[in-house]
Design a protein around this motif. Sequence first.
Motif, PDB file in Angstrom:
ATOM      1  N   ASP A 167       0.870  -1.274   0.032  1.00  0.00           N
ATOM      2  CA  ASP A 167      -0.103   0.062   0.130  1.00  0.00           C
ATOM      3  C   ASP A 167       0.862   1.174  -0.005  1.00  0.00           C
ATOM      4  O   ASP A 167       0.196   2.382  -0.102  1.00  0.00           O
ATOM      5  CB  ASP A 167      -0.960   0.040   1.229  1.00  0.00           C
ATOM      6  CG  ASP A 167      -1.971  -1.084   1.213  1.00  0.00           C
ATOM      7  OD1 ASP A 167      -2.072  -1.636   2.373  1.00  0.00           O
ATOM      8  OD2 ASP A 167      -2.364  -1.395  -0.085  1.00  0.00           O
ATOM      9  N   SER A 168       2.169   1.083   0.024  1.00  0.00           N
ATOM     10  CA  SER A 168       3.132   2.052   0.075  1.00  0.00           C
ATOM     11  C   SER A 168       2.936   2.784  -1.304  1.00  0.00           C
ATOM     12  O   SER A 168       3.153   2.116  -2.333  1.00  0.00           O
ATOM     13  CB  SER A 168       4.472   1.854   0.306  1.00  0.00           C
ATOM     14  OG  SER A 168       4.647   1.108   1.615  1.00  0.00           O
ATOM     15  N   ALA A 169       2.572   4.216  -1.377  1.00  0.00           N
ATOM     16  CA  ALA A 169       2.333   4.867  -2.556  1.00  0.00           C
ATOM     17  C   ALA A 169       2.366   6.387  -2.310  1.00  0.00           C
ATOM     18  O   ALA A 169       2.107   6.787  -1.107  1.00  0.00           O
ATOM     19  CB  ALA A 169       1.173   4.398  -3.211  1.00  0.00           C
ATOM     20  N   LEU A 170       2.121   7.074  -3.271  1.00  0.00           N
ATOM     21  CA  LEU A 170       1.732   8.649  -3.265  1.00  0.00           C
ATOM     22  C   LEU A 170       0.220   8.554  -3.473  1.00  0.00           C
ATOM     23  O   LEU A 170      -0.330   8.182  -4.444  1.00  0.00           O
ATOM     24  CB  LEU A 170       2.383   9.476  -4.404  1.00  0.00           C
ATOM     25  CG  LEU A 170       2.090  10.841  -4.315  1.00  0.00           C
ATOM     26  CD1 LEU A 170       2.670  11.550  -3.168  1.00  0.00           C
ATOM     27  CD2 LEU A 170       2.464  11.494  -5.389  1.00  0.00           C
ATOM     28  N   TYR A 171      -0.382   9.279  -2.303  1.00  0.00           N
ATOM     29  CA  TYR A 171      -1.900   9.243  -2.479  1.00  0.00           C
ATOM     30  C   TYR A 171      -2.178  10.737  -2.717  1.00  0.00           C
ATOM     31  O   TYR A 171      -1.919  11.940  -2.050  1.00  0.00           O
ATOM     32  CB  TYR A 171      -2.603   8.750  -1.061  1.00  0.00           C
ATOM     33  CG  TYR A 171      -2.480   7.365  -0.996  1.00  0.00           C
ATOM     34  CD1 TYR A 171      -1.293   6.602  -0.506  1.00  0.00           C
ATOM     35  CD2 TYR A 171      -3.301   6.533  -1.307  1.00  0.00           C
ATOM     36  CE1 TYR A 171      -1.003   5.412  -0.324  1.00  0.00           C
ATOM     37  CE2 TYR A 171      -3.400   5.063  -1.215  1.00  0.00           C
ATOM     38  CZ  TYR A 171      -2.112   4.592  -0.726  1.00  0.00           C
ATOM     39  OH  TYR A 171      -2.195   3.198  -0.626  1.00  0.00           O
ATOM     40  N   LEU A 172      -2.883  10.948  -3.773  1.00  0.00           N
ATOM     41  CA  LEU A 172      -3.411  12.185  -4.370  1.00  0.00           C
ATOM     42  C   LEU A 172      -4.889  12.463  -4.177  1.00  0.00           C
ATOM     43  O   LEU A 172      -5.762  11.401  -4.397  1.00  0.00           O
ATOM     44  CB  LEU A 172      -3.109  12.161  -5.770  1.00  0.00           C
ATOM     45  CG  LEU A 172      -1.508  12.219  -6.259  1.00  0.00           C
ATOM     46  CD1 LEU A 172      -1.328  11.983  -7.813  1.00  0.00           C
ATOM     47  CD2 LEU A 172      -0.842  13.455  -5.877  1.00  0.00           C
ATOM     48  N   CYS A 173      -5.217  13.576  -3.733  1.00  0.00           N
ATOM     49  CA  CYS A 173      -6.292  14.132  -3.798  1.00  0.00           C
ATOM     50  C   CYS A 173      -6.760  14.970  -4.684  1.00  0.00           C
ATOM     51  O   CYS A 173      -5.873  15.776  -5.164  1.00  0.00           O
ATOM     52  CB  CYS A 173      -6.545  14.823  -2.361  1.00  0.00           C
ATOM     53  SG  CYS A 173      -8.404  15.553  -2.011  1.00  0.00           S
ATOM     54  N   ALA A 174      -7.882  14.993  -5.391  1.00  0.00           N
ATOM     55  CA  ALA A 174      -8.447  16.167  -6.334  1.00  0.00           C
ATOM     56  C   ALA A 174      -9.879  16.573  -6.076  1.00  0.00           C
ATOM     57  O   ALA A 174     -10.415  15.757  -5.265  1.00  0.00           O
ATOM     58  CB  ALA A 174      -8.230  15.223  -7.707  1.00  0.00           C
ATOM     59  N   SER A 175      -9.977  17.761  -6.696  1.00  0.00           N
ATOM     60  CA  SER A 175     -11.478  18.069  -6.658  1.00  0.00           C
ATOM     61  C   SER A 175     -11.868  18.948  -7.896  1.00  0.00           C
ATOM     62  O   SER A 175     -11.023  19.051  -8.762  1.00  0.00           O
ATOM     63  CB  SER A 175     -11.605  19.185  -5.505  1.00  0.00           C
ATOM     64  OG  SER A 175     -11.044  20.513  -6.002  1.00  0.00           O
ATOM     65  N   SER A 176     -13.204  18.805  -7.966  1.00  0.00           N
ATOM     66  CA  SER A 176     -13.596  19.446  -9.226  1.00  0.00           C
ATOM     67  C   SER A 176     -15.026  19.883  -9.073  1.00  0.00           C
ATOM     68  O   SER A 176     -15.738  19.945  -7.749  1.00  0.00           O
ATOM     69  CB  SER A 176     -13.774  18.428 -10.505  1.00  0.00           C
ATOM     70  OG  SER A 176     -14.930  17.512 -10.147  1.00  0.00           O
TER      71      SER A 176
END
Lengths: 117, 115
Positions: free
Chosen positions: A85-94
Motif C-alpha cells: 500500500d506504500s504509494a503517493l496518495y493524491l486528492c483532487a477536486s472538481s
Amino acid sequence: ETGVTQTPRHLVMGMTNKKSLKCEQHLGHNAMYWYKQSAKKPLELMFVYNFKEQTENNSVPSRFSPECPNSSHLFLHLHTLQPEDSALYLCASSQEVKRGDLTDTQYFGPGTRLTVL
Amino acid sequence: AQSVTQPDIHITVSEGASLELRCNYSYGATPYLFWYVQSPGQGLQLLLKYFSGDTLVQGIKGFEAEFKRSQSSFNLRKPSVHWSDAAEYFCAVVPYGGATNKLIFGTGTLLAVQP
C-alpha cells in the motif's frame, strides 16, 4: 491557502497502526477524489464523492476508509495496511460530477507519500 | 482491452530543443483526451484537453497536442523546451460518453532537460 492541500506530506506507519490522510480544497468545488499513484503504475482512482455522497468505490480494500464530512474536506482513514500500500496518495477536486459535462476539470493536491513498514 | 499507452518511460532533451511525447489509446470510440504534468513534489496540473473539433489543441505553458484518429494518438509537443519543463507527463482519457470523474491515466513519461 489556495487550491487543494494535503496533510501530512509524508507518512511512515507500521502495519498495525491507524492513521488518516487529510485533504482540503479552497476552490468551492463539490466533488472530491482519492487516487493512488504507485511506482511504474498508472494513477488509480480509488473513491469519488459528489456533494458529500460517495459515488465511486473502485474495488478498494476495506482497510482504506474514506470520509467526506463536507464538500471542502476529504479524509482517508488507514488501518492494518500492507507494505504494497506504500504509494503517493493524491486528492483532487472538481466543480461536480456530471455526466457529459466536459468542462469539469480536476485539480490535484501535492499528495501524501505513504510508506508502510 | 481498453488502455492508454505512453511508450516512452523516460526522455531527455536539451534546453531549446523541440519535444514530442507520445500517447496512444485503445478504445472503440474516440475518448476524451487529456495531458497532465506533475512537477516534483506537486500535484497534477492540466495542460490541455481534447473533446472534439480542431484536432490541434493549444494548452498552457506553450504546449500543444494533436489528435490523430487514424493513429489513435494524442501526442504532446512543444517547439522549444525550457529547463522548468522537467517533470512527469501523463496522458489520460475519459471513455466516450463517460463522466469526467472516470479519468484513466497512462504510466507517464519522465522528461529530463539538459542545459
